[in-house]
Enzyme design. Sequence first.
Site, short mmCIF file in Angstrom:
data_model
loop_
_atom_site.label_atom_id
_atom_site.label_comp_id
_atom_site.label_asym_id
_atom_site.label_seq_id
_atom_site.Cartn_x
_atom_site.Cartn_y
_atom_site.Cartn_z
N ARG A 88 0.91 -1.03 -0.35
CA ARG A 88 -0.09 -0.07 -0.65
C ARG A 88 0.74 1.36 0.52
O ARG A 88 0.36 2.23 -0.78
CB ARG A 88 -0.78 -0.17 1.18
CG ARG A 88 -1.67 -0.96 1.45
CD ARG A 88 -2.58 -1.36 2.26
NE ARG A 88 -3.46 -1.75 3.06
CZ ARG A 88 -3.44 -3.25 3.94
NH1 ARG A 88 -1.91 -3.61 3.71
NH2 ARG A 88 -4.31 -4.53 3.08
N ASP A 148 -10.38 -4.15 8.69
CA ASP A 148 -9.06 -5.40 9.40
C ASP A 148 -9.62 -6.51 10.35
O ASP A 148 -9.45 -7.86 10.28
CB ASP A 148 -7.76 -5.21 9.76
CG ASP A 148 -7.38 -4.34 8.51
OD1 ASP A 148 -7.55 -3.84 7.52
OD2 ASP A 148 -6.50 -3.04 8.78
N ARG A 151 -12.05 -8.76 8.83
CA ARG A 151 -11.68 -9.74 8.29
C ARG A 151 -11.31 -11.25 9.17
O ARG A 151 -10.35 -11.91 9.19
CB ARG A 151 -10.53 -9.40 7.07
CG ARG A 151 -10.79 -9.27 6.02
CD ARG A 151 -9.80 -8.27 5.24
NE ARG A 151 -10.08 -7.35 3.71
CZ ARG A 151 -9.46 -6.69 3.35
NH1 ARG A 151 -8.34 -6.09 3.69
NH2 ARG A 151 -9.79 -6.81 1.92
N HIS A 175 -2.51 0.42 9.14
CA HIS A 175 -3.01 -0.37 8.25
C HIS A 175 -2.26 -0.69 7.13
O HIS A 175 -1.94 -0.98 5.41
CB HIS A 175 -3.98 0.03 7.36
CG HIS A 175 -5.30 -0.80 6.16
ND1 HIS A 175 -6.02 -1.45 6.55
CD2 HIS A 175 -5.57 -0.33 4.93
CE1 HIS A 175 -6.18 -2.06 6.12
NE2 HIS A 175 -6.64 -1.55 4.64
#
Length: 308
Positions: A88, A148, A151, A175
């Site tokens: 990212r 998150d 998940r 993140h």
Amino acid sequence: MKVTVVGAGAVGASCAEYIAIKNFASEVVILDIKENFAEGKAMDLMQTASLNGFDTKITGSTNDYTKTAGSDIAVITSGIPRKPGMTREELIGINAGIVKEVSSNLIKHSPDVTIIVVSNPMDTMTYLVHKTTGLPKNRIIGMGGALDSARFKYRLSEALEAPASDVDGMVIGGHSDTGMVPLTRLATRNSVPVSEFISEERLNQVAEDTKVGGATLTKMLGTSAWYAPGAAVSGLVQAIACDQKKIFPCSTLLSGEYGLDDLCIGVPVVLGKDGIEKIVEIELNDAEKTKLKESAEGVKKTNGLLEL
Ligand SMILES: NC(=O)c1ccc[n+]([C@@H]2O[C@H](COP(=O)([O-])OP(=O)(O)OC[C@H]3O[C@@H](n4cnc5c(N)ncnc54)[C@H](O)[C@@H]3O)[C@@H](O)[C@H]2O)c1
Ligand SMILES: O=C(O)C[C@H](O)C(=O)O
């Protein structure tokens, strides 16, 4: 309640769809720079209103911020997503300029707006919005931890062979593929610590799978995910719009909380009508504190790449 979603791509459209289906906002404006793209997404979504039973009015705009005027909440999803093999953090070069310009345009037309930052690298983009807009810190929120944590609960439900609705758990920290801190010690199945049901080794595997959740999907899809990100954003928007006072891990500017200062990183917060109404400081053990500190060092390194 007026909500603007900037970026009519995969995440922006998914987010607008979930907000509309939950039927709590009177108006959603989707804005994109691609000619007619947001208008097209808005029309397609409006044609689901009678099918999905919502009254939210969705309109599109090609880069015309006057249409966003008076927004209570704005979500920034504009920017490029990563491709398989990328981190990212590699998106910072393009996305920083986009996020800076978009947040400034939003505030010009909606000075009282609460901004939810989604574009990656999200913690650094959230920090950038703090540094460049002067909005109060409670009105700048980074979305990562809610996704998150979802998940994490998905991976826990797999390991426990239990429905995700029976499972609770939270991910704090940055993140990023390496910076997430899934709080395995505090995860529960209907109030019972998950360690009662699965081995430490399996729980560690759950944590590792959670951390690479975004990368795993990016490899499978060729671009990054959108359904769970859109749903996670809509949860934050609803908590603020409906003054729910729910706790979500969000990226927020820390000034000494958790022993950290001058960065945005994911920690539990209470979300209500004033945005981030409280940062919740939970007692971490030494191992968790160390992981959060290392995660913060990673976020600060990425922040150092910003041209402020
Ligand atoms: N924080 C999270 O949990 C999370 C989750 C998923 C995706 N993301 C990030 O969200 C971003 C968007 O992902 P996506 O899959 O929707 O990408 P996408 O390419 O499908 O959509 C991005 C949209 O932004 C638009 N855009 C670009 N510059 C713009 C500008 N200046 N003004 C308005 N619109 C502009 C593009 O035209 C495009 O339609 C990426 O940076 C991705 O990494 C973050
Ligand atoms: O993984 C990505 O790059 C997108 C997003 O941050 C995610 O976690 O799905």
